[in-house]
Design an enzyme around this catalytic site. Sequence first.
Site, PDB file in Angstrom:
ATOM      1  N   ASP A 152       0.852  -1.195   0.000  1.00  0.00           N
ATOM      2  CA  ASP A 152       0.000   0.000   0.000  1.00  0.00           C
ATOM      3  C   ASP A 152       0.885   1.242   0.000  1.00  0.00           C
ATOM      4  O   ASP A 152       1.511   1.560   1.013  1.00  0.00           O
ATOM      5  CB  ASP A 152      -0.923   0.009   1.220  1.00  0.00           C
ATOM      6  CG  ASP A 152      -1.967   1.108   1.125  1.00  0.00           C
ATOM      7  OD1 ASP A 152      -3.072   0.837   0.634  1.00  0.00           O
ATOM      8  OD2 ASP A 152      -1.664   2.245   1.552  1.00  0.00           O
ATOM      9  N   GLU A 167       1.925   5.260  -0.137  1.00  0.00           N
ATOM     10  CA  GLU A 167       1.492   6.632   0.096  1.00  0.00           C
ATOM     11  C   GLU A 167       2.314   7.502  -0.837  1.00  0.00           C
ATOM     12  O   GLU A 167       3.473   7.191  -1.138  1.00  0.00           O
ATOM     13  CB  GLU A 167       1.689   7.043   1.552  1.00  0.00           C
ATOM     14  CG  GLU A 167       0.889   6.230   2.555  1.00  0.00           C
ATOM     15  CD  GLU A 167      -0.607   6.233   2.284  1.00  0.00           C
ATOM     16  OE1 GLU A 167      -1.134   7.280   1.829  1.00  0.00           O
ATOM     17  OE2 GLU A 167      -1.252   5.189   2.516  1.00  0.00           O
ATOM     18  N   ASP A 216      -2.406   1.503  -6.952  1.00  0.00           N
ATOM     19  CA  ASP A 216      -0.986   1.355  -6.620  1.00  0.00           C
ATOM     20  C   ASP A 216      -0.170   0.786  -7.780  1.00  0.00           C
ATOM     21  O   ASP A 216       0.887   1.336  -8.128  1.00  0.00           O
ATOM     22  CB  ASP A 216      -0.824   0.443  -5.396  1.00  0.00           C
ATOM     23  CG  ASP A 216      -1.552   0.962  -4.177  1.00  0.00           C
ATOM     24  OD1 ASP A 216      -0.905   1.573  -3.315  1.00  0.00           O
ATOM     25  OD2 ASP A 216      -2.781   0.756  -4.096  1.00  0.00           O
ATOM     26  N   HIS A 228      -4.502   5.862   6.046  1.00  0.00           N
ATOM     27  CA  HIS A 228      -3.541   6.487   5.124  1.00  0.00           C
ATOM     28  C   HIS A 228      -2.105   6.426   5.627  1.00  0.00           C
ATOM     29  O   HIS A 228      -1.250   7.158   5.118  1.00  0.00           O
ATOM     30  CB  HIS A 228      -3.941   7.925   4.780  1.00  0.00           C
ATOM     31  CG  HIS A 228      -5.282   8.029   4.128  1.00  0.00           C
ATOM     32  ND1 HIS A 228      -5.547   7.487   2.889  1.00  0.00           N
ATOM     33  CD2 HIS A 228      -6.441   8.578   4.559  1.00  0.00           C
ATOM     34  CE1 HIS A 228      -6.808   7.724   2.577  1.00  0.00           C
ATOM     35  NE2 HIS A 228      -7.376   8.368   3.578  1.00  0.00           N
ATOM     36  N   ASP A 250      -2.148   0.435   6.766  1.00  0.00           N
ATOM     37  CA  ASP A 250      -3.109  -0.058   5.777  1.00  0.00           C
ATOM     38  C   ASP A 250      -2.769  -1.484   5.362  1.00  0.00           C
ATOM     39  O   ASP A 250      -3.668  -2.313   5.166  1.00  0.00           O
ATOM     40  CB  ASP A 250      -3.132   0.862   4.552  1.00  0.00           C
ATOM     41  CG  ASP A 250      -3.874   2.169   4.816  1.00  0.00           C
ATOM     42  OD1 ASP A 250      -4.511   2.285   5.885  1.00  0.00           O
ATOM     43  OD2 ASP A 250      -3.818   3.068   3.955  1.00  0.00           O
TER      44      ASP A 250
END
Length: 271
Positions: free
Chosen positions: A84, A86, A183, A241, A246
């Site tokens: 995941d 960011e 992603d 987030h 996550d």
Amino acid sequence: MSAHVNASGDSMRLLSHIRPERLTTQQLLRSLGVTSSARFFSIAAGKRTGLMLNRKLGCQGFGASVAAMTSFPPQRYHYFLVLDFEATCDKPQIHPQEIIEFPILKLNGRTMEIESTFHTYVQPVVHPQLTPFCTELTGIIQDMVDGQPTLSQVLERVDEWMAKEGLLDPSVKSIFVTCGDWDLKLMLPGQCEYLGLQVADYFKQWINLKKAYSFAIGTWPKNGLLDMNKGMSLQHIGRPHSGIDDCRNIANIMKTLAHRGFIFKQTSRRI
């Protein structure tokens, strides 16, 4: 519903129209032709019948009922690689976005437990200064990305980690898992294209957990992890987030679905 169904094919057609939570254990057994005279409730017979029920019903959405009697069915992959990202962001959105957190959890496909973690923050190079909006959303402050490896360096480290964990062995089946397609369909290939970097083949097919959840539960999780946790009565882990948090939530949802009998399959790919 008739109390006596002799043919297993007829029984499965009948069961396919009934929600699993409305079936008692006795109804499941009677529908498969198991009577009290068969001494089902001996330990050995219980295990054999549990496995039979799991094979017949697990892939048809009956995992929740069967899970009480048997462990979850084997998965198609040896390992799930939960990922995941960011990325840099603002309102209005900045371009190009750059990955600033790169976490991967190695989830054992047999036990659904986390075996290893890859985690690093990433130094953005096009827009090196994080915006207040980005920090507020992700919890990532400037000091956390300053001096960190660039995406090119991180991808080299991911490959080294994959090799160390035995994930590049052709006999080992592994697949990435993300919450959505963003992603690996957009973010990573888009930034790699901008920087002139190659995308490794192992990033080109993955499981979108939102799709898997909708197949298993029957509803689409509009709010992603929050909806999935709520729908399965799970406590949300950590901060929304945060990439690593996550990933932990994704892993927890996967484990719960597996225990309910769900078998994960590839949902997405990028050619």
